[in-house]
Design an enzyme around this catalytic site. Sequence first.
Site, PDB file in Angstrom:
ATOM      1  N   HIS A 493      -0.469  26.912 -44.853  1.00 62.15           N
ATOM      2  CA  HIS A 493       0.100  25.561 -44.825  1.00 62.15           C
ATOM      3  C   HIS A 493      -0.965  24.521 -45.215  1.00 62.15           C
ATOM      4  O   HIS A 493      -1.293  23.629 -44.433  1.00 62.15           O
ATOM      5  CB  HIS A 493       0.634  25.215 -43.427  1.00 62.15           C
ATOM      6  CG  HIS A 493       1.949  25.831 -43.091  1.00 62.15           C
ATOM      7  ND1 HIS A 493       2.477  25.798 -41.812  1.00 62.15           N
ATOM      8  CD2 HIS A 493       2.852  26.514 -43.845  1.00 62.15           C
ATOM      9  CE1 HIS A 493       3.642  26.422 -41.795  1.00 62.15           C
ATOM     10  NE2 HIS A 493       3.891  26.866 -43.021  1.00 62.15           N
ATOM     11  N   ALA A 673      -4.425  24.071 -40.076  1.00 56.76           N
ATOM     12  CA  ALA A 673      -4.435  24.435 -38.658  1.00 56.76           C
ATOM     13  C   ALA A 673      -3.418  25.532 -38.373  1.00 56.76           C
ATOM     14  O   ALA A 673      -3.204  25.881 -37.221  1.00 56.76           O
ATOM     15  CB  ALA A 673      -4.151  23.212 -37.790  1.00 56.76           C
ATOM     16  N   HIS A 674      -2.775  26.053 -39.416  1.00 56.81           N
ATOM     17  CA  HIS A 674      -1.757  27.093 -39.266  1.00 56.81           C
ATOM     18  C   HIS A 674      -2.161  28.300 -40.102  1.00 56.81           C
ATOM     19  O   HIS A 674      -2.289  28.196 -41.321  1.00 56.81           O
ATOM     20  CB  HIS A 674      -0.386  26.598 -39.744  1.00 56.81           C
ATOM     21  CG  HIS A 674       0.096  25.361 -39.059  1.00 56.81           C
ATOM     22  ND1 HIS A 674       1.095  24.566 -39.580  1.00 56.81           N
ATOM     23  CD2 HIS A 674      -0.275  24.784 -37.887  1.00 56.81           C
ATOM     24  CE1 HIS A 674       1.313  23.549 -38.766  1.00 56.81           C
ATOM     25  NE2 HIS A 674       0.488  23.652 -37.736  1.00 56.81           N
ATOM     26  N   GLN A 675      -2.353  29.431 -39.455  1.00 52.54           N
ATOM     27  CA  GLN A 675      -2.699  30.655 -40.176  1.00 52.54           C
ATOM     28  C   GLN A 675      -1.628  31.698 -39.893  1.00 52.54           C
ATOM     29  O   GLN A 675      -1.260  31.927 -38.745  1.00 52.54           O
ATOM     30  CB  GLN A 675      -4.076  31.172 -39.749  1.00 52.54           C
ATOM     31  CG  GLN A 675      -5.193  30.156 -39.932  1.00 52.54           C
ATOM     32  CD  GLN A 675      -5.438  29.299 -38.706  1.00 52.54           C
ATOM     33  OE1 GLN A 675      -5.425  29.787 -37.588  1.00 52.54           O
ATOM     34  NE2 GLN A 675      -5.670  28.004 -38.900  1.00 52.54           N
TER      35      GLN A 675
END
Length: 743
Positions: A493, A673-675
């Site tokens: 993201h 901040a999104h994996q």
Amino acid sequence: MSTQQMDFFAPLASPLPPLNEGEVLSPSQWVTLMAIGDTIIPVIDISFNSSEKRLVAEDEYDEAIGRIQAMIPAGNNVKELAHTFLAESASTTPGLRELLQRTFSDYVRPEARKGICTILSALDTRAGCLLLTGSTTSFHLQPTHVRQQILQGWSQSYLPPLRGAVKGLAAIFKATWTKTSPTLGQVLGFPRAPVHGKPGKGFEYSFIQFPPSLEPEIIETDVLIVGSGCGAGVCAKNLAEAGHRVLVVDKAYHFDPAHLPMSEADAGIHLFQNGGVEVSDDSSISIIAGSAWGGGGTVNWSASLQTQGFVRQEWADMGLPFFTSSEFQTSLDRVCRRMGVSADHVHHNKTNQVLLDGARKLGYNVKPVPQNTGGKSHYCGYCTLGCGAAEKQGPVVSWLPDAEKAGALFIEGFTADKILFDNLNGTKVARGLSGTWQSRDTNGGVSGSDKTTRAVTIHAKRIIVSCGTLQSPLLLLRSSLTNPQIGRNLHLHPANIMGAIFPTPTLPWEGAILTAVVDSFQDLDSHGHGPKLEATSMLPSWFLPILPWNSGLDFKLRAAALRHMTGFISLVRDRDTGRVYPDPVDGRCRIAYSPSALDRKHALAGLEALAKICYVAGATEILTTTIGVPSFVRDDAVPGTEDQGINDPRFVAWLAEVRRKGLPLPDATFASAHQMGTCRMGPSAKTSVVDPQGMVWGTEGLYVADASVFPSASGVNPMVTNMALSDWISRGVGKGMRGGAKL
């Protein structure tokens, strides 16, 4: 603690672990590095005898002092504080060099550190300086204004490595200075802790302790869960309440609410992976990943969005019909219900209100974002440093306490080495995990050197890996699993950032961080890929380092203006992917990912929409974070512009320049901040890592339950999707364990 003290936040100190012994740079390299730092964060004054040595002219200095004084909140000695702020430099900031040494020693990759050392050494030689600066004089011997011209030249160089070098060095110094400056907070009127709400009482955890011994400790359990984050917490609760012996292990240590929110400097070390930020191999994107007790749920922003229908259909079309079933919806609703997810009590801060008002004026689709705050209003902008109110219903507050009440056991400070297997008729059957446990120090903290270290082997009937998207694949690879899909299909993201300045104070660090979302642009390719527009954290060290460095004075003026700013992200559901793999030298996480041309195009469309939102909301200045793109400064003195709105010719021309420049690398700044996706779920081992029940292909008894199993990018903040999937997987694990009573 007295009742009076409990009425306001006064977080306890959280001392850091000891610095590694030995210098990471030579004395001469330190001199050059700090000369660079004192160029990026320079002393700015007019006390030099020679005007030729001044960084700024006297009239420019006076104007800067006036601008800063006008922004400092009442009650301060504004004139003295403005002068002190401009006179502060990197080398005069207490604690900056220590944090810098920790960063270079522990968190900069070996080859990157080697490259920086090569540059630093070259800048202290005649030949190197001539090549890099056009002068034979050592960099640190040049006056500040010359050093600034050199760095400005690098940032505009046609050589990407030079542009990348100054961008990276500037980012390090901007981050360390904003975390340690003694005057920035005073200039901004930025409180150390939230001024809204009250401290909360956390759950009193019990952690297993081991006595000193040279022999390995051996433990047996029914279910071992590796990790303590959003997926792990749900699994622990479900399986403990089903009557199984559950053991949860994590490398992190628990900090109760009395220590939260942490300072910006300490939180990066205690609560996040790699000191706060991971960087992709090509430095095109910075990745922020929680590494705390409670995982990302301890430091996320409470956004609790359920998986959208078009994403669920995409995953079903990949051979996973569960995602369009009522069972998945039941899991989504169940996890939201446990956390009290609701948008009914949202109180928007200035940043989110700008998003709402601007989107409405432009006809964009905007809606409130539900929060996992137990059905209460939670007006706090510091939760990314940990929630001192204990209101955010992440794993530490909800799922893990539920698990312990049902009999689950916990180990903190446990570093997992590898999964142990038995070979049964050619099938790998998971039977345990080996690792290393390190106790707290004798004072109950982690800053002392008097800690006990033990080798620990845990035998279990079922193992659930919930280490997160960056670490789960590495544990599988360390365990000699060879599926080539492990670590691939990484989605991030990618987000590009935009800021805006308003004529009156916004106090952007106050209030819930992310309470509104614009989704009008989420499907730009007719395949569900595009940006969502959201607010971002506005803590000084989270937002200011993202702004481009143009000069020392420009950055300090930008920093002083944070009190009047708002910040937003154009967050893209990425089509294209990267991978995670272990560093060949030390085994640490490496990330091969670069935002693709398509995903950057989508991010740019989101930025254009954000700029329009900021314009109609009344911003006086709009800032991009791409090097070489000037800000837009509003001029309502021009007759007629106040009626033209986004058709203002100057604004239209500026947007055209933003589009023309685009988001080239390395000039554009991306963050994540999104994996997701590195152990993705699928119907075949040829295309995935786990099967539709979450079990690792080619094994028995080994499961993965975290965001790494997402088949592709979720398109929304992944917490709720992660929890729902983990709810499904763990309930399946429980059903598969015959005779579920404790042994």
